[in-house]
Design an enzyme around this catalytic site. Sequence first.
Site, PDB file in Angstrom:
ATOM      1  N   VAL A 118       0.870  -1.173   0.000  1.00 24.87           N
ATOM      2  CA  VAL A 118       0.000   0.000   0.000  1.00 24.87           C
ATOM      3  C   VAL A 118       0.907   1.224   0.000  1.00 24.87           C
ATOM      4  O   VAL A 118       1.737   1.376   0.904  1.00 24.87           O
ATOM      5  CB  VAL A 118      -0.924   0.035   1.231  1.00 24.87           C
ATOM      6  CG1 VAL A 118      -1.925   1.178   1.112  1.00 24.87           C
ATOM      7  CG2 VAL A 118      -1.650  -1.290   1.414  1.00 24.87           C
ATOM      8  N   ARG A 125       7.741   8.017  -7.184  1.00 24.75           N
ATOM      9  CA  ARG A 125       8.815   7.062  -6.892  1.00 24.75           C
ATOM     10  C   ARG A 125       8.288   5.884  -6.090  1.00 24.75           C
ATOM     11  O   ARG A 125       8.572   4.723  -6.412  1.00 24.75           O
ATOM     12  CB  ARG A 125       9.936   7.769  -6.128  1.00 24.75           C
ATOM     13  CG  ARG A 125      11.080   6.865  -5.719  1.00 24.75           C
ATOM     14  CD  ARG A 125      12.153   7.652  -5.005  1.00 24.75           C
ATOM     15  NE  ARG A 125      13.239   6.794  -4.543  1.00 24.75           N
ATOM     16  CZ  ARG A 125      14.328   7.238  -3.923  1.00 24.75           C
ATOM     17  NH1 ARG A 125      14.472   8.539  -3.706  1.00 24.75           N
ATOM     18  NH2 ARG A 125      15.257   6.403  -3.528  1.00 24.75           N
ATOM     19  N   SER A 274      -2.918   7.737   3.060  1.00 23.33           N
ATOM     20  CA  SER A 274      -1.489   8.042   3.033  1.00 23.33           C
ATOM     21  C   SER A 274      -1.144   9.239   2.147  1.00 23.33           C
ATOM     22  O   SER A 274       0.034   9.500   1.913  1.00 23.33           O
ATOM     23  CB  SER A 274      -0.696   6.813   2.575  1.00 23.33           C
ATOM     24  OG  SER A 274      -1.004   6.488   1.240  1.00 23.33           O
ATOM     25  N   ARG A 311      13.492   6.074 -13.269  1.00 28.27           N
ATOM     26  CA  ARG A 311      12.794   4.834 -12.933  1.00 28.27           C
ATOM     27  C   ARG A 311      11.473   4.783 -13.685  1.00 28.27           C
ATOM     28  O   ARG A 311      10.746   5.778 -13.759  1.00 28.27           O
ATOM     29  CB  ARG A 311      12.554   4.753 -11.430  1.00 28.27           C
ATOM     30  CG  ARG A 311      11.946   3.421 -10.969  1.00 28.27           C
ATOM     31  CD  ARG A 311      12.202   3.201  -9.502  1.00 28.27           C
ATOM     32  NE  ARG A 311      13.645   3.111  -9.250  1.00 28.27           N
ATOM     33  CZ  ARG A 311      14.191   3.168  -8.038  1.00 28.27           C
ATOM     34  NH1 ARG A 311      13.411   3.314  -6.975  1.00 28.27           N
ATOM     35  NH2 ARG A 311      15.490   3.074  -7.888  1.00 28.27           N
ATOM     36  N   ARG A 338      -7.270   3.123  -4.133  1.00 28.32           N
ATOM     37  CA  ARG A 338      -8.167   3.354  -2.991  1.00 28.32           C
ATOM     38  C   ARG A 338      -8.654   4.787  -3.012  1.00 28.32           C
ATOM     39  O   ARG A 338      -7.865   5.733  -3.030  1.00 28.32           O
ATOM     40  CB  ARG A 338      -7.454   3.050  -1.677  1.00 28.32           C
ATOM     41  CG  ARG A 338      -8.347   3.292  -0.450  1.00 28.32           C
ATOM     42  CD  ARG A 338      -7.803   2.676   0.824  1.00 28.32           C
ATOM     43  NE  ARG A 338      -6.586   3.288   1.310  1.00 28.32           N
ATOM     44  CZ  ARG A 338      -6.038   3.033   2.498  1.00 28.32           C
ATOM     45  NH1 ARG A 338      -6.621   2.176   3.324  1.00 28.32           N
ATOM     46  NH2 ARG A 338      -4.920   3.613   2.872  1.00 28.32           N
ATOM     47  N   GLU A 430     -13.063  -2.151   8.228  1.00 24.75           N
ATOM     48  CA  GLU A 430     -12.309  -1.379   9.209  1.00 24.75           C
ATOM     49  C   GLU A 430     -13.197  -0.517  10.096  1.00 24.75           C
ATOM     50  O   GLU A 430     -12.688   0.251  10.919  1.00 24.75           O
ATOM     51  CB  GLU A 430     -11.282  -0.489   8.501  1.00 24.75           C
ATOM     52  CG  GLU A 430     -11.891   0.493   7.516  1.00 24.75           C
ATOM     53  CD  GLU A 430     -10.857   1.277   6.727  1.00 24.75           C
ATOM     54  OE1 GLU A 430      -9.659   1.175   7.058  1.00 24.75           O
ATOM     55  OE2 GLU A 430     -11.242   1.993   5.794  1.00 24.75           O
ATOM     56  N   GLY A 455      -8.197  -4.455   9.372  1.00 22.70           N
ATOM     57  CA  GLY A 455      -7.207  -3.416   9.638  1.00 22.70           C
ATOM     58  C   GLY A 455      -7.303  -2.997  11.093  1.00 22.70           C
ATOM     59  O   GLY A 455      -8.196  -2.230  11.472  1.00 22.70           O
ATOM     60  N   PHE A 456      -6.391  -3.503  11.900  1.00 20.20           N
ATOM     61  CA  PHE A 456      -6.454  -3.278  13.344  1.00 20.20           C
ATOM     62  C   PHE A 456      -6.480  -1.797  13.685  1.00 20.20           C
ATOM     63  O   PHE A 456      -7.146  -1.369  14.636  1.00 20.20           O
ATOM     64  CB  PHE A 456      -5.255  -3.953  14.010  1.00 20.20           C
ATOM     65  CG  PHE A 456      -5.030  -3.560  15.451  1.00 20.20           C
ATOM     66  CD1 PHE A 456      -5.844  -4.063  16.449  1.00 20.20           C
ATOM     67  CD2 PHE A 456      -4.018  -2.676  15.803  1.00 20.20           C
ATOM     68  CE1 PHE A 456      -5.652  -3.697  17.776  1.00 20.20           C
ATOM     69  CE2 PHE A 456      -3.816  -2.306  17.119  1.00 20.20           C
ATOM     70  CZ  PHE A 456      -4.640  -2.819  18.114  1.00 20.20           C
ATOM     71  N   LEU A 457      -5.780  -0.972  12.925  1.00 21.30           N
ATOM     72  CA  LEU A 457      -5.596   0.420  13.318  1.00 21.30           C
ATOM     73  C   LEU A 457      -6.889   1.216  13.206  1.00 21.30           C
ATOM     74  O   LEU A 457      -7.403   1.751  14.196  1.00 21.30           O
ATOM     75  CB  LEU A 457      -4.484   1.035  12.475  1.00 21.30           C
ATOM     76  CG  LEU A 457      -3.114   0.362  12.630  1.00 21.30           C
ATOM     77  CD1 LEU A 457      -2.106   0.960  11.660  1.00 21.30           C
ATOM     78  CD2 LEU A 457      -2.618   0.474  14.055  1.00 21.30           C
ATOM     79  N   ASP A 458      -7.451   1.328  11.999  1.00 21.00           N
ATOM     80  CA  ASP A 458      -8.703   2.073  11.860  1.00 21.00           C
ATOM     81  C   ASP A 458      -9.818   1.417  12.664  1.00 21.00           C
ATOM     82  O   ASP A 458     -10.655   2.103  13.248  1.00 21.00           O
ATOM     83  CB  ASP A 458      -9.104   2.161  10.389  1.00 21.00           C
ATOM     84  CG  ASP A 458      -8.730   3.505   9.767  1.00 21.00           C
ATOM     85  OD1 ASP A 458      -9.080   4.547  10.351  1.00 21.00           O
ATOM     86  OD2 ASP A 458      -8.076   3.521   8.716  1.00 21.00           O
ATOM     87  N   PRO A 539       5.027  -2.821   4.330  1.00 20.82           N
ATOM     88  CA  PRO A 539       5.344  -1.401   4.169  1.00 20.82           C
ATOM     89  C   PRO A 539       6.381  -1.080   3.099  1.00 20.82           C
ATOM     90  O   PRO A 539       6.654   0.096   2.867  1.00 20.82           O
ATOM     91  CB  PRO A 539       5.885  -1.024   5.553  1.00 20.82           C
ATOM     92  CG  PRO A 539       6.560  -2.271   6.032  1.00 20.82           C
ATOM     93  CD  PRO A 539       5.722  -3.402   5.496  1.00 20.82           C
ATOM     94  N   ASP A 630       0.240   6.415   9.052  1.00 21.16           N
ATOM     95  CA  ASP A 630      -0.711   7.135   8.223  1.00 21.16           C
ATOM     96  C   ASP A 630      -1.877   7.549   9.118  1.00 21.16           C
ATOM     97  O   ASP A 630      -1.775   7.505  10.338  1.00 21.16           O
ATOM     98  CB  ASP A 630      -1.143   6.324   7.000  1.00 21.16           C
ATOM     99  CG  ASP A 630      -1.959   5.078   7.354  1.00 21.16           C
ATOM    100  OD1 ASP A 630      -2.338   4.915   8.529  1.00 21.16           O
ATOM    101  OD2 ASP A 630      -2.217   4.271   6.446  1.00 21.16           O
TER     102      ASP A 630
END
Length: 722
Positions: A118, A125, A274, A311, A338, A430, A455-458, A539, A630
């Site tokens: 993600v 980049r 993000s 790149r 997303r 989430e 998604g544990f965080l949200d 990550p 994020d």
Amino acid sequence: MRDHLTIAGLSIATPVRSFLAREVLPGLPFTETHLWQGFADILADLAPQNAALLTERDRLQSEIDSWHRAHRGQPHDAGAYGAMLQSIGYLKPDPAPFTIATTGVDPEIARLAGPQLVVPVSNARYALNAANARWGSLYDAFYGTDAPGSPPPKGEFDVARAKAVIATARAILDEAVPLANGSHANAADYFIESGRLIVRFSNQSQAELANPGQCRGYRGSPSNPDAILLQHNGLHIELTIDHQSSIGSWPGSAGVKDILLESALTTIMDAEDSVTAVDAEDKVGVYRNWLGLMQGTLTAQIPNGNGHTTRALAEDRAYTALNGIPFLLPGRARMLVRHVGHHMLTDIVTLADGSQIPETFLDALITATIALHDIGPNAPRRNSPAGAVYFVKPKLHGPDEVALANALFERIETLLSLPPNTLKMGIMDEERRTSANLAACIHAARHRVVFINTGFLDRTGDEIHTSMEAGPVPRKADFKSLPWLTAYENRNVTIGLATGFANRAQIGKGMWAMPDRMHAMLDSKIAHPRAGASTAWVPSPTAATLHALHYFRVDVAARQAELAGRVPQSLDDLLSLPLPPPRQILTESEVQSELDNNIQGILGYVVRWVDQGIGCSKVPDIHDVGLMEDRATLRISSQHIANWLHHAIVSAEQVEASLRRMALLVDRQNAADPAYTPMAPGYDGPAFAAARDLIFQGRAQPSGYTEFILTRRRRQAKRRDG
């Protein structure tokens, strides 16, 4: 407005209108007027529904708050609580048993299991690195991280470490693609003879693979190949061979200069948590990079000692099958995009009366139109040979909101003359109301759903906000031992399998947030495929290569077959409140430590978001451990302090004092960044103000979301700097 142009009754910001007309539409069979008129019609029909659903969110939260206030100080009655949630419409009836009917999905999403990256699509980049992370060097991943158990070396090349890495890689080959006799550790040469892979040992004896079918092909000549292609659990391994290279010429190397693993099968190009797209110019940057990815033209300039290198997107990889027929393997991850959540409104496009529109509607229109450069008539289908467009929908609350997203996709398909269900939907599990109604949410998108994930965080942020009035929550670290989390992870996989996700759609797990702790990741993240998940977030490209080892070791399809028919963990467990054990009492020092930890994390992230427009980066925590941050982590920390303030675990004075002390620490942590603006000694900049707002206004933020405050303060910072 001078910077807007009116088309079809819509006032459209000039940068977005110009971008669409000059960069997106050329080569497509649509006029600008056709798109904007169609979009105006969609807004007229669906925007009021979106507004009504946001109002419903507020109503349900108000009902829950009132119930908790009325029952404060009483033992929790799970039955009465569940009955209340059902009576107010928070809980919906489960649909009759069904199987999703999604078709036309690329195998990386439908059938294969592997890591998912993600990345902020606003950063060209990062986007290119993620797209190209389909293949990664196993040698580099072990040599350059702490995966072997020690940090990577500094300074000169460490020959002993390199040899240890090669030994580890050979052991991995023995596990994934074993020989009929002997070990890859003793291989002296690899070659193809009579359509079979032959391994020659130093004593001139030979061996084949225990399962010869695991060799898929080679590159170069059969007797002296440049590469050998192997396969296990659907994922590929390339032995890259060069006997004259610095590594391949080592005694005992068998000429293998590197081992490449098929790593990130899919990548979410993120336009939500993000990124920091707060105005039309920012949004065009997001859309332009997505256009470059769909057209295959995106590039980025990477500085090096002699200037820079360019790149670009990787090409597909060419091999020869054992029967002599050439074939290609994908060189890039399959890309999803997303969008922002349904709660975000934007003034980039406004209605005739000046009212703002749902930003996610604009995201869907423009990213789908851009995707026609990949899947439209006569388009090359670089990203999706199956002809699909993959959208990820975050922060949906329950089946009615999924149904609205489904209706939006249907209308855009009609507008763009796309076959029904071309636009696929990933449902992020989430938010608590989605978790509690997951089967009904899947049913609402059953013809186009391509993933669900945890998604544990949200999810924790929403858990805190939903239960804000129930009482003070425990420390953040204690959340992982609460009953709701186990039920959440269990039910996501179990319901996904029960509704037919196996071999048809992804079941995903959350992010590993410590990019410098790869040894720990190797130890723990194998739990995700063992749980039956076909993907999990990582990550970085290097983390994807290391996490890929877990999918070589765990046959996810077999694991899902073992879990099929499992009874989901109880809904009562899922709905259990996020409260500490009754007799747990924190000391003053424990409270202060938790407060400082939260505030340092908030400041460390917000100061980059607001002042520099960086929505995702490796932020040092209070102990100087780099964490990928994020808005999801920000949501937890700000809601946690808001809860403790509300229940008098901490005081406003304590928070203010901690904010200033932690600002000094964050300033020191960023002292080497020439673009950094210190918060001290004035404590009067928009970043510091945003941190205060997130805490002191946190309880009033819808669902505890951080976007509203961050956007307002980022715009303030841009005005200051512009």
